[in-house]
Write an enzyme that holds these catalytic residues in place. Structure first.
Site, mmCIF file in Angstrom:
data_model
loop_
_atom_site.group_PDB
_atom_site.id
_atom_site.type_symbol
_atom_site.label_atom_id
_atom_site.label_comp_id
_atom_site.label_asym_id
_atom_site.label_seq_id
_atom_site.Cartn_x
_atom_site.Cartn_y
_atom_site.Cartn_z
ATOM 1 N N GLU A 40 0.888 -1.177 0.000
ATOM 2 C CA GLU A 40 0.000 0.000 0.000
ATOM 3 C C GLU A 40 0.916 1.215 0.000
ATOM 4 O OE1 GLU A 40 -2.707 0.082 3.427
ATOM 5 O OE2 GLU A 40 -2.566 2.256 3.415
ATOM 6 N N ARG A 44 1.548 10.134 1.009
ATOM 7 C CA ARG A 44 1.990 11.037 2.073
ATOM 8 C C ARG A 44 3.239 11.763 1.635
ATOM 9 N NH1 ARG A 44 1.455 7.065 7.310
ATOM 10 N NH2 ARG A 44 -0.404 6.050 6.502
ATOM 11 N N THR A 68 -3.563 6.065 2.051
ATOM 12 C CA THR A 68 -3.748 7.462 2.459
ATOM 13 C C THR A 68 -4.358 8.286 1.317
ATOM 14 O OG1 THR A 68 -1.656 7.124 3.694
ATOM 15 C CG2 THR A 68 -2.701 9.248 3.913
ATOM 16 N N LYS A 128 -10.828 -1.041 6.545
ATOM 17 C CA LYS A 128 -9.610 -0.882 7.347
ATOM 18 C C LYS A 128 -10.066 -0.407 8.727
ATOM 19 C CE LYS A 128 -5.549 2.158 7.447
ATOM 20 N NZ LYS A 128 -4.429 2.662 6.651
HETATM 21 C C1 3PG Z 1 -1.165 3.696 8.731
HETATM 22 O O1 3PG Z 1 -1.114 4.784 8.227
HETATM 23 O O2 3PG Z 1 -1.858 2.818 8.245
HETATM 24 C C2 3PG Z 1 -0.442 3.571 10.025
HETATM 25 O O3 3PG Z 1 0.436 4.624 10.174
HETATM 26 C C3 3PG Z 1 0.257 2.300 10.208
HETATM 27 O O4 3PG Z 1 0.399 2.165 11.571
HETATM 28 P P1 3PG Z 1 1.689 1.472 12.184
HETATM 29 O O5 3PG Z 1 2.837 2.378 11.852
HETATM 30 O O6 3PG Z 1 1.423 1.373 13.663
HETATM 31 O O7 3PG Z 1 1.820 0.138 11.528
#
Ligand code: 3PG
Length: 204
Positions: A40, A44, A68, A128
């Site tokens: 994914e 960002r 994102t 999600k």
């Molecule tokens: C995301 O954006 O999906 C999260 O930042 C992932 O979370 P993690 O860094 O705790 O895995």
């Protein structure tokens, strides 16, 4: 959908934040080598679209998606660049519409019953659950899952190889997402991926 089944089989969805296009080969190559052929790539960083393009072109065995994705424009860009699935931190109806029109799976972020009801209205069955650690983790997923038996969850945020097993054992879990698989050097990524795949195979 076959693609959703394939991601479920892999069982984990690495959250990939790429600082440069050059980094794409290292990270996506390591995921593939670690037997986690899915990514994914998050919107960002400014290079996200180019990274998705490169990954889609050069890594034919990896399921490349976009994360994102917070508006319709990004969603269109991601699909044009080759993204095969779209993930958002929250739920966007306009992103859902673009995905539907392009026949691309959309995994919106949800944490409340209202958001899940909206996802169901949009024809979505996999969501999600983000940020999972903050919003009650498996306890919350079990409670929500009882009300929505057809919904499968992709907990993301606070998952890593130390707690992956408890998620994998739960039948409401579609896959687990997170950034723990993409940290460090290439060999660290390959090692973390192989360990995660072992946990999935042993506990499903
Ligand atoms: C995301 O954006 O999906 C999260 O930042 C992932 O979370 P993690 O860094 O705790 O895995």
């Amino acid at each position: 959908m076959d693609l959703l089944n394939n991601i479920h089989e892999i069982g984990i969805v690495p959250v990939v934040v790429l600082k440069s296009v050059d980094e794409t080969r290292k990270i996506i190559g390591a995921l593939e080598e670690g037997d986690v052929p899915v990514a994914e790539i998050c919107f960002r960083t400014d290079c996200a679209k180019e990274c998705i393009e490169l990954a889609s072109k050069e890594f034919k065995n990896v399921i490349v998606g976009a994360g994102t994705v917070i508006n319709k424009e990004q969603c269109e860009e991601a699909i044009k660049a080759g993204a095969k699935f779209i993930v958002s931190p929250g739920l966007s109806e306009s992103v859902a519409e673009v995905c539907k029109a392009n026949n691309i799976p959309y995994l919106p972020g949800v944490v409340t019953p209202t958001e899940i009801m909206k996802a169901i209205e949009l024809g979505i069955e996999v969501v999600k659950f983000f940020p999972a650690g903050v919003f009650g983790g498996l306890k919350a997923i079990n409670a929500l899952g009882a009300a929505f038996p057809k919904i499968k969850f992709m907990p993301t945020g606070g998952v890593d190889n130390s707690n992956l097993k408890e998620f994998v054992l739960n039948k409401k879990i579609y896959a687990c997402g997170g950034s723990w698989l993409t940290k460090g050097e290439k060999e660290d990524i390959v090692k973390a991926c192989k360990e995660a795949r072992k946990i999935i195979k042993e506990n499903r």
